[in-house]
Design a protein around this motif. Structure first.
Motif, PDB file in Angstrom:
ATOM      1  N   UNK A 218      57.139  32.073  60.659  1.00 15.79           N
ATOM      2  CA  UNK A 218      56.080  31.169  60.217  1.00 15.79           C
ATOM      3  C   UNK A 218      54.866  31.289  61.142  1.00 15.79           C
ATOM      4  N   UNK A 219      53.687  31.406  60.569  1.00 19.85           N
ATOM      5  CA  UNK A 219      52.479  31.419  61.404  1.00 19.85           C
ATOM      6  C   UNK A 219      52.224  30.019  61.963  1.00 19.85           C
ATOM      7  N   UNK A 220      51.403  29.928  62.995  1.00 17.96           N
ATOM      8  CA  UNK A 220      51.081  28.632  63.588  1.00 17.96           C
ATOM      9  C   UNK A 220      50.320  27.738  62.612  1.00 17.96           C
ATOM     10  N   UNK A 221      49.463  28.330  61.816  1.00 19.69           N
ATOM     11  CA  UNK A 221      48.670  27.577  60.850  1.00 19.69           C
ATOM     12  C   UNK A 221      48.697  28.306  59.516  1.00 19.69           C
ATOM     13  N   UNK A 222      48.772  27.541  58.453  1.00 18.40           N
ATOM     14  CA  UNK A 222      48.725  28.116  57.107  1.00 18.40           C
ATOM     15  C   UNK A 222      47.745  27.278  56.300  1.00 18.40           C
ATOM     16  N   UNK A 223      46.599  27.871  55.991  1.00 16.75           N
ATOM     17  CA  UNK A 223      45.559  27.175  55.244  1.00 16.75           C
ATOM     18  C   UNK A 223      45.520  27.677  53.809  1.00 16.75           C
ATOM     19  N   UNK A 224      45.232  26.787  52.920  1.00 17.97           N
ATOM     20  CA  UNK A 224      45.042  27.148  51.515  1.00 17.97           C
ATOM     21  C   UNK A 224      43.675  26.639  51.091  1.00 17.97           C
ATOM     22  N   UNK A 225      42.742  27.572  50.902  1.00 18.05           N
ATOM     23  CA  UNK A 225      41.402  27.222  50.464  1.00 18.05           C
ATOM     24  C   UNK A 225      41.404  27.163  48.944  1.00 18.05           C
ATOM     25  N   UNK A 226      41.014  26.044  48.412  1.00 18.64           N
ATOM     26  CA  UNK A 226      41.058  25.848  46.972  1.00 18.64           C
ATOM     27  C   UNK A 226      39.825  25.083  46.520  1.00 18.64           C
ATOM     28  N   UNK A 227      39.711  24.876  45.250  1.00 15.39           N
ATOM     29  CA  UNK A 227      38.627  24.077  44.683  1.00 15.39           C
ATOM     30  C   UNK A 227      39.086  23.552  43.329  1.00 15.39           C
ATOM     31  N   UNK A 228      38.270  22.718  42.734  1.00 10.77           N
ATOM     32  CA  UNK A 228      38.613  22.169  41.425  1.00 10.77           C
ATOM     33  C   UNK A 228      38.670  23.297  40.395  1.00 10.77           C
ATOM     34  N   UNK A 229      39.520  23.119  39.400  1.00 15.16           N
ATOM     35  CA  UNK A 229      39.686  24.133  38.349  1.00 15.16           C
ATOM     36  C   UNK A 229      38.346  24.486  37.716  1.00 15.16           C
ATOM     37  N   UNK A 230      37.527  23.492  37.476  1.00 16.72           N
ATOM     38  CA  UNK A 230      36.207  23.717  36.851  1.00 16.72           C
ATOM     39  C   UNK A 230      35.356  24.651  37.714  1.00 16.72           C
ATOM     40  N   UNK A 231      35.378  24.441  39.026  1.00 25.55           N
ATOM     41  CA  UNK A 231      34.600  25.285  39.935  1.00 25.55           C
ATOM     42  C   UNK A 231      35.197  26.693  39.993  1.00 25.55           C
ATOM     43  N   UNK A 232      36.535  26.761  40.041  1.00 25.48           N
ATOM     44  CA  UNK A 232      37.217  28.053  40.108  1.00 25.48           C
ATOM     45  C   UNK A 232      36.864  28.902  38.884  1.00 25.48           C
ATOM     46  N   UNK A 233      36.971  28.318  37.702  1.00 22.78           N
ATOM     47  CA  UNK A 233      36.682  29.086  36.490  1.00 22.78           C
ATOM     48  C   UNK A 233      35.197  29.443  36.410  1.00 22.78           C
ATOM     49  N   UNK A 234      34.313  28.564  36.902  1.00 23.86           N
ATOM     50  CA  UNK A 234      32.880  28.887  36.910  1.00 23.86           C
ATOM     51  C   UNK A 234      32.600  30.067  37.825  1.00 23.86           C
ATOM     52  N   UNK A 235      33.259  30.101  38.977  1.00 28.02           N
ATOM     53  CA  UNK A 235      33.087  31.229  39.908  1.00 28.02           C
ATOM     54  C   UNK A 235      33.578  32.532  39.274  1.00 28.02           C
ATOM     55  N   UNK A 236      34.682  32.455  38.535  1.00 28.83           N
ATOM     56  CA  UNK A 236      35.174  33.657  37.852  1.00 28.83           C
ATOM     57  C   UNK A 236      34.166  34.152  36.818  1.00 28.83           C
ATOM     58  N   UNK A 237      33.583  33.208  36.077  1.00 26.65           N
ATOM     59  CA  UNK A 237      32.609  33.591  35.039  1.00 26.65           C
ATOM     60  C   UNK A 237      31.398  34.300  35.632  1.00 26.65           C
TER      61      UNK A 237
END
Length: 101
Positions: free
Chosen positions: A31-50
């Motif tokens: 296990x690493x010392x820190x495990x970060x998960x960078x995320x955002x709202x679904x609406x923002x995620x799909x807009x970034x994909x578009x």
């Protein structure tokens, strides 16, 4: 340092129906010392994909079926990662540094 590909591989394969026990494998790795998960709202995620020019088949499937994003988020929640909502680069860096202290 481990990039997101390990966790995303697990999440994406499970969403696509793989029966392989990736979580068992994950428990066996150091296990690493820190495990970060960078995320955002679904609406923002799909807009970034578009806004991207070259989408792969998986990214196209997300745009056609946003429920996939919710399923992925649910799988990521099982990993015990420090979840950071990625609104801006500056804010994200600030939150990571606070967690590292």
């Amino acid at each position: 340092i481990l990039d997101r590909s390990f966790y995303s591989t697990i999440a994406y394969h499970q969403v696509l129906g793989s029966k392989f026990d990736f979580l068992f494998l994950a428990q066996k790795l150091p296990k690493p010392d820190f495990r970060f998960y960078l995320t955002c709202e679904t609406k923002i995620w799909t807009q970034r994909l578009k806004e991207r020019n070259n989408l792969d088949d998986y990214e196209k499937s997300i745009l056609n079926n946003p429920i996939i994003v919710e399923k992925i988020e649910k799988i990521y929640s099982k990993f015990g990662l420090i979840r950071i909502y990625n609104f801006s680069v500056e804010e994200t860096i600030k939150i990571i540094i606070q967690n590292l202290k």
